[in-house]
Scaffold this motif. Structure first.
Motif, PDB file in Angstrom:
ATOM      1  N   THR A  78       6.159   1.643   3.070  1.00 37.70           N
ATOM      2  CA  THR A  78       6.339   2.534   4.336  1.00 37.70           C
ATOM      3  C   THR A  78       8.106   2.994   4.974  1.00 37.70           C
ATOM      4  N   ASP A 120      -0.951  12.185  -1.851  1.00 35.69           N
ATOM      5  CA  ASP A 120      -2.206  11.583  -0.748  1.00 35.69           C
ATOM      6  C   ASP A 120      -1.665  12.727   0.445  1.00 35.69           C
ATOM      7  N   GLU A 122      -3.703  13.873   3.298  1.00 32.87           N
ATOM      8  CA  GLU A 122      -3.277  13.033   4.351  1.00 32.87           C
ATOM      9  C   GLU A 122      -2.042  12.324   4.827  1.00 32.87           C
ATOM     10  N   LEU A 123      -1.522  11.658   3.715  1.00 29.27           N
ATOM     11  CA  LEU A 123       0.199  11.183   4.254  1.00 29.27           C
ATOM     12  C   LEU A 123       1.078  12.623   3.904  1.00 29.27           C
ATOM     13  N   ALA A 126       0.596  14.499   7.962  1.00 24.18           N
ATOM     14  CA  ALA A 126       1.105  12.984   8.615  1.00 24.18           C
ATOM     15  C   ALA A 126       2.723  13.807   9.013  1.00 24.18           C
ATOM     16  N   ALA A 134       1.798   8.196  12.288  1.00 26.27           N
ATOM     17  CA  ALA A 134       0.466   8.209  11.990  1.00 26.27           C
ATOM     18  C   ALA A 134       1.052   7.900  10.113  1.00 26.27           C
ATOM     19  N   HIS A 137       1.707   5.003   9.668  1.00 25.90           N
ATOM     20  CA  HIS A 137       0.044   3.846   8.787  1.00 25.90           C
ATOM     21  C   HIS A 137      -0.610   4.267   7.887  1.00 25.90           C
ATOM     22  N   ARG A 138      -0.940   5.715   7.452  1.00 24.83           N
ATOM     23  CA  ARG A 138      -1.464   6.555   6.075  1.00 24.83           C
ATOM     24  C   ARG A 138      -0.620   5.199   5.159  1.00 24.83           C
ATOM     25  N   GLU A 141      -2.443   1.865   4.695  1.00 27.53           N
ATOM     26  CA  GLU A 141      -3.518   2.345   4.001  1.00 27.53           C
ATOM     27  C   GLU A 141      -3.608   2.273   2.958  1.00 27.53           C
TER      28      GLU A 141
END
Length: 258
Positions: A78, A120, A122-123, A126, A134, A137-138, A141
């Motif tokens: 992260t 990704d 979604e990343l 965000a 967010a 968090h992604r 994941e």
């Protein structure tokens, strides 16, 4: 003309090479890193980013001629999200007011040819929404799913998209500040040591990142490009992400420029 530059990630690799080159040209360089720097700051944290701005203001006397957001990580973590995207944006956006006093302000971020790799979505989304919780968090994941290899490329894809979105706005071009990025291929630095140490490892990484023009590069090669992009002479490059990658962009994307 002596100019004042701020370089993040100045303790090693491309950052150190850039700081050394600019200093050799007679400029004043304010280095930022986790150690061995004029400003010691952890760009994964809000506190570290605030400390960067405070110390940069004090050390520069309130005016910086060029900001080089070079600090980055390539780990499956992260922290890579926090530094590569949110740390870079904090460096550029929060130090932009200090560029206002310069007669020739400039800004550059270090991206990567890895921005061409799978990401990704979604990343990336965000990051571009400036939603750090967010995004972190992604990233967690992805790590849990065994897909941590997508984190680095996603942060660099988000960064180059932010550069393209931002460069022509009133805050940057409208204020006379060329904002651009560099996208290196494989550069011989501590970050890539495991990929460049042996003939076998070099062959493996070049199979993934083809560099037909002269192969793996030295950090000084990128430093010279950054020095031009942040120089007085660069008056019209706006929102460009310059691939300095020995041809990997060309091999991967062919004749396409997008």
């Amino acid at each position: 003309m002596t100019r004042t530059y701020l370089v993040t990630g100045s303790a090693s690799g491309i950052g150190a090479a850039t700081a050394d080159l600019l200093a050799a040209q007679g400029h004043r360089v304010i280095g930022v890193d986790m150690h061995d720097a004029d400003i010691v700051a952890d760009l994964t944290t809000h506190e570290g980013r605030a400390a960067l701005v405070e110390h940069a203001r004090d050390l520069s006397g309130g005016t910086i001629d060029a900001v080089i957001a070079n600090a980055g990580l390539a780990t499956e973590s992260t922290a890579t999200v926090a530094v590569n995207y949110f740390g870079a944006l904090a460096t550029l956006d929060c130090l932009r007011p200090l560029l206002a006093g310069s007669s020739a302000p400039r800004a550059v971020a270090t991206a990567s040819m890895a921005s061409l790799f799978p990401v990704d979505d979604e990343l990336v989304d965000a990051c571009l929404a400036h939603d750090e919780p967010a995004a972190l968090h992604r990233a967690k994941e992805l790590l849990d799913e065994g897909a941590g290899g997508l984190i680095y490329s996603s942060t660099k894809r988000a960064l180059v998209r932010w550069i393209r979105r931002s460069a022509a706005t009133d805050e940057w071009a409208g204020s006379g500040i060329p904002l651009n990025g560099v996208a290196p291929g494989i550069i011989r630095t501590p970050m890539t040591a495991t990929y460049t140490a042996t003939e076998e490892s070099r062959k493996a990484v070049l199979d993934m990142v083809p560099m037909p023009l002269n192969g793996i590069a030295e950090a000084e090669t990128v430093a010279h490009l950054i020095a031009y992009l942040t120089s007085v002479e660069n008056t019209h490059l706006c929102g460009q992400v310059v691939f300095i990658d020995g041809g990997s962009d060309v091999v991967i994307r062919g004749e396409s420029t997008w």
